[in-house]
Write a protein that holds these residues in place. Structure first.
Motif, PDB file in Angstrom:
ATOM      1  N   GLN A 199       0.826  -1.212   0.000  1.00 50.84           N
ATOM      2  CA  GLN A 199       0.000   0.000   0.000  1.00 50.84           C
ATOM      3  C   GLN A 199       0.854   1.253   0.000  1.00 50.84           C
ATOM      4  O   GLN A 199       0.504   2.266  -0.628  1.00 50.84           O
ATOM      5  CB  GLN A 199      -0.914  -0.013   1.228  1.00 50.84           C
ATOM      6  CG  GLN A 199      -1.973   1.094   1.241  1.00 50.84           C
ATOM      7  CD  GLN A 199      -3.022   0.905   0.156  1.00 50.84           C
ATOM      8  OE1 GLN A 199      -3.339  -0.209  -0.194  1.00 50.84           O
ATOM      9  NE2 GLN A 199      -3.527   2.014  -0.388  1.00 50.84           N
ATOM     10  N   SER A 200       1.980   1.202   0.699  1.00 50.88           N
ATOM     11  CA  SER A 200       2.850   2.383   0.770  1.00 50.88           C
ATOM     12  C   SER A 200       3.453   2.738  -0.582  1.00 50.88           C
ATOM     13  O   SER A 200       3.956   3.846  -0.768  1.00 50.88           O
ATOM     14  CB  SER A 200       3.962   2.147   1.798  1.00 50.88           C
ATOM     15  OG  SER A 200       4.912   1.206   1.305  1.00 50.88           O
ATOM     16  N   ARG A 201       3.416   1.809  -1.545  1.00 49.78           N
ATOM     17  CA  ARG A 201       4.021   2.054  -2.864  1.00 49.78           C
ATOM     18  C   ARG A 201       3.003   2.564  -3.890  1.00 49.78           C
ATOM     19  O   ARG A 201       3.331   2.734  -5.068  1.00 49.78           O
ATOM     20  CB  ARG A 201       4.656   0.759  -3.361  1.00 49.78           C
ATOM     21  CG  ARG A 201       5.849   0.319  -2.514  1.00 49.78           C
ATOM     22  CD  ARG A 201       6.308  -1.080  -2.877  1.00 49.78           C
ATOM     23  NE  ARG A 201       7.409  -1.522  -2.026  1.00 49.78           N
ATOM     24  CZ  ARG A 201       7.816  -2.779  -1.910  1.00 49.78           C
ATOM     25  NH1 ARG A 201       7.205  -3.736  -2.604  1.00 49.78           N
ATOM     26  NH2 ARG A 201       8.827  -3.084  -1.111  1.00 49.78           N
ATOM     27  N   GLU A 202       1.756   2.788  -3.459  1.00 43.08           N
ATOM     28  CA  GLU A 202       0.749   3.306  -4.380  1.00 43.08           C
ATOM     29  C   GLU A 202       1.149   4.706  -4.854  1.00 43.08           C
ATOM     30  O   GLU A 202       1.504   5.562  -4.040  1.00 43.08           O
ATOM     31  CB  GLU A 202      -0.624   3.343  -3.707  1.00 43.08           C
ATOM     32  CG  GLU A 202      -1.225   1.975  -3.427  1.00 43.08           C
ATOM     33  CD  GLU A 202      -1.565   1.248  -4.709  1.00 43.08           C
ATOM     34  OE1 GLU A 202      -2.013   1.901  -5.665  1.00 43.08           O
ATOM     35  OE2 GLU A 202      -1.344   0.013  -4.767  1.00 43.08           O
ATOM     36  N   ALA A 208       4.690  11.575   2.672  1.00 42.68           N
ATOM     37  CA  ALA A 208       4.485  11.444   4.120  1.00 42.68           C
ATOM     38  C   ALA A 208       3.588  10.239   4.427  1.00 42.68           C
ATOM     39  O   ALA A 208       3.865   9.458   5.345  1.00 42.68           O
ATOM     40  CB  ALA A 208       3.873  12.723   4.683  1.00 42.68           C
ATOM     41  N   ALA A 209       2.508  10.071   3.663  1.00 42.29           N
ATOM     42  CA  ALA A 209       1.597   8.954   3.892  1.00 42.29           C
ATOM     43  C   ALA A 209       2.296   7.633   3.593  1.00 42.29           C
ATOM     44  O   ALA A 209       2.147   6.650   4.340  1.00 42.29           O
ATOM     45  CB  ALA A 209       0.348   9.107   3.026  1.00 42.29           C
ATOM     46  N   ALA A 210       3.063   7.585   2.505  1.00 40.15           N
ATOM     47  CA  ALA A 210       3.781   6.362   2.153  1.00 40.15           C
ATOM     48  C   ALA A 210       4.790   5.999   3.244  1.00 40.15           C
ATOM     49  O   ALA A 210       4.953   4.825   3.598  1.00 40.15           O
ATOM     50  CB  ALA A 210       4.480   6.539   0.813  1.00 40.15           C
ATOM     51  N   SER A 211       5.457   7.045   3.790  1.00 37.32           N
ATOM     52  CA  SER A 211       6.437   6.807   4.845  1.00 37.32           C
ATOM     53  C   SER A 211       5.777   6.238   6.099  1.00 37.32           C
ATOM     54  O   SER A 211       6.299   5.301   6.718  1.00 37.32           O
ATOM     55  CB  SER A 211       7.157   8.114   5.181  1.00 37.32           C
ATOM     56  OG  SER A 211       8.064   7.922   6.243  1.00 37.32           O
ATOM     57  N   GLN A 212       4.609   6.766   6.450  1.00 37.30           N
ATOM     58  CA  GLN A 212       3.905   6.282   7.634  1.00 37.30           C
ATOM     59  C   GLN A 212       3.420   4.845   7.451  1.00 37.30           C
ATOM     60  O   GLN A 212       3.474   4.038   8.370  1.00 37.30           O
ATOM     61  CB  GLN A 212       2.725   7.209   7.962  1.00 37.30           C
ATOM     62  CG  GLN A 212       3.140   8.576   8.480  1.00 37.30           C
ATOM     63  CD  GLN A 212       4.016   8.493   9.730  1.00 37.30           C
ATOM     64  OE1 GLN A 212       3.693   7.768  10.669  1.00 37.30           O
ATOM     65  NE2 GLN A 212       5.122   9.226   9.733  1.00 37.30           N
TER      66      GLN A 212
END
Length: 365
Positions: A199-202, A208-212
């Protein structure tokens, strides 16, 4: 093997010995329930000696021995070895006149055995493990009612052994089931971590959202790692240093860092292993982020205090850094909370080996 020894070996000896091992009773400590049975038998039949015996491959071991101080004898002269050859009670009312017993050292020797009555301890599948026997140095008669009473007492002995076997088997099945559940929990945690990473790679996510999301994936994966290394052991206490070595070997491969683990060999309750593992995961991951060389993990036992430390060779901590006041990152907050769960406290300082910093958590043993 003498001719006498060969004559007292049952035809199903390999299967019988497998049954003896199945009950796992040889060389176990004294047990009050069995001792009460031999004491009761001695009183009921007015004899000085009563024994619960298990016939091993080369000895006769006494699970309970009333009236005689020895704990075992060689199998060859043992009357119990003869008694297990048949499912019926083995009775000698006067061994000095019994042709088959005259050569037995217990009869012919200083012991002077004259009376023996033994009932085989037979398993539900037909194997004779040993006997419940009563012994006297005086010849004496025994009627069928008393033989029946001795047989009933032998059945009580087997009931006790069956209960213990059933309990061990139930515990074993429960442990297998628990390990299967733990395995599935670990796999589920790893699956969730993989989903969060995906999901973080979308592409539509902000950095910031991908990092979290990736941080969340890493923490779920950390719980899975601790879970895997923790549930390798199934006991009330485990060796902390052994657990830390397994965990850090995993982390070294994931982080691409050299992690050394040293310290004292001591057990901790299994209820404490999970918070210890999660703390080490956070501290080692943090050390890998800020250092370039080796990471040192140490576990020490000082009096009644356990001390866990993780040291790196990074830039060191800023002046005036206090974990309780200066902690802003989630990882350090997690470590602080876990330390409090152990009734401990985290402190920080410089790496005593030189450049870098050390984080220490001390908690009562």
């Amino acid at each position: 093997m003498s001719a006498y020894a060969a004559s007292i070996i049952p035809e199903n000896e390999p299967q019988r010995m497998a049954a003896v091992k199945r009950y796992d009773i040889l060389d176990t400590p004294a047990d009050g329930s069995f001792d009460r049975i031999t004491a009761l038998a001695a009183r009921r039949f007015d004899v000085p000696i009563s024994i619960i015996s298990i016939v091993d491959h080369d000895r006769i071991w006494f699970k309970s021995h009333h009236g005689v101080p020895v704990e075992q004898i060689d199998r060859e002269p043992g009357l119990c070895a003869s008694a297990i050859l048949s499912p019926e009670p083995h009775i000698l009312t006067d061994a000095s006149t019994d042709p088959s017993s005259l050569a037995n050292p217990l009869v012919a020797g200083d012991f002077g055995l004259r009376f023996y009555a033994g009932v085989p301890l037979q398993t539900s599948d037909g194997y004779n493990l040993g006997t419940l026997c009563i012994i006297d140095k005086e010849a004496r008669p025994i009627d069928q009612q008393k033989i029946d009473d001795l047989t009933d007492l032998a059945s009580i002995v087997m009931d006790q052994m069956e209960l213990r076997l059933s309990a061990r088997q139930a515990v074993s099945r429960a442990e297998i089931m628990a390990r299967e559940i733990d395995h599935r929990v670990m796999n589920s945690l790893q699956f969730i971590a993989s989903l969060l990473t995906m999901q973080s790679r979308e592409p539509e996510l902000t950095d910031a959202a991908a990092s979290q999301l990736q941080l969340a994936a890493n923490r779920v994966a950390a719980v899975a790692r601790v879970h895997r290394n923790f549930y390798t052991d199934a006991a009330d206490e485990v060796s902390c240093i052994t657990f830390l070595r397994r965990l850090c070997a995993d982390l070294a491969g994931i982080l691409g860092k050299s992690i050394s683990v040293d310290g004292d060999d001591g057990n901790v309750p299994t209820t404490r292993i999970q918070p210890i593992g999660l703390m080490v995961n956070e501290l080692v991951t943090n050390a890998a982020k800020h250092g370039t060389g080796n990471i040192d993990v140490t576990f020490r036992i000082k009096d009644d205090v356990h001390e866990l430390s993780v040291c790196d060779d990074g830039e060191g901590l800023p002046a005036g850094f206090e974990p309780d006041q200066s902690v802003k990152g989630l990882g350090m907050r997690v470590v602080t909370i876990l330390a409090k769960q152990l009734d401990g406290r985290m402190t920080t300082g410089s790496n005593p080996a030189g450049r870098g910093s050390c984080f220490k958590v001390a908690f009562p043993a």
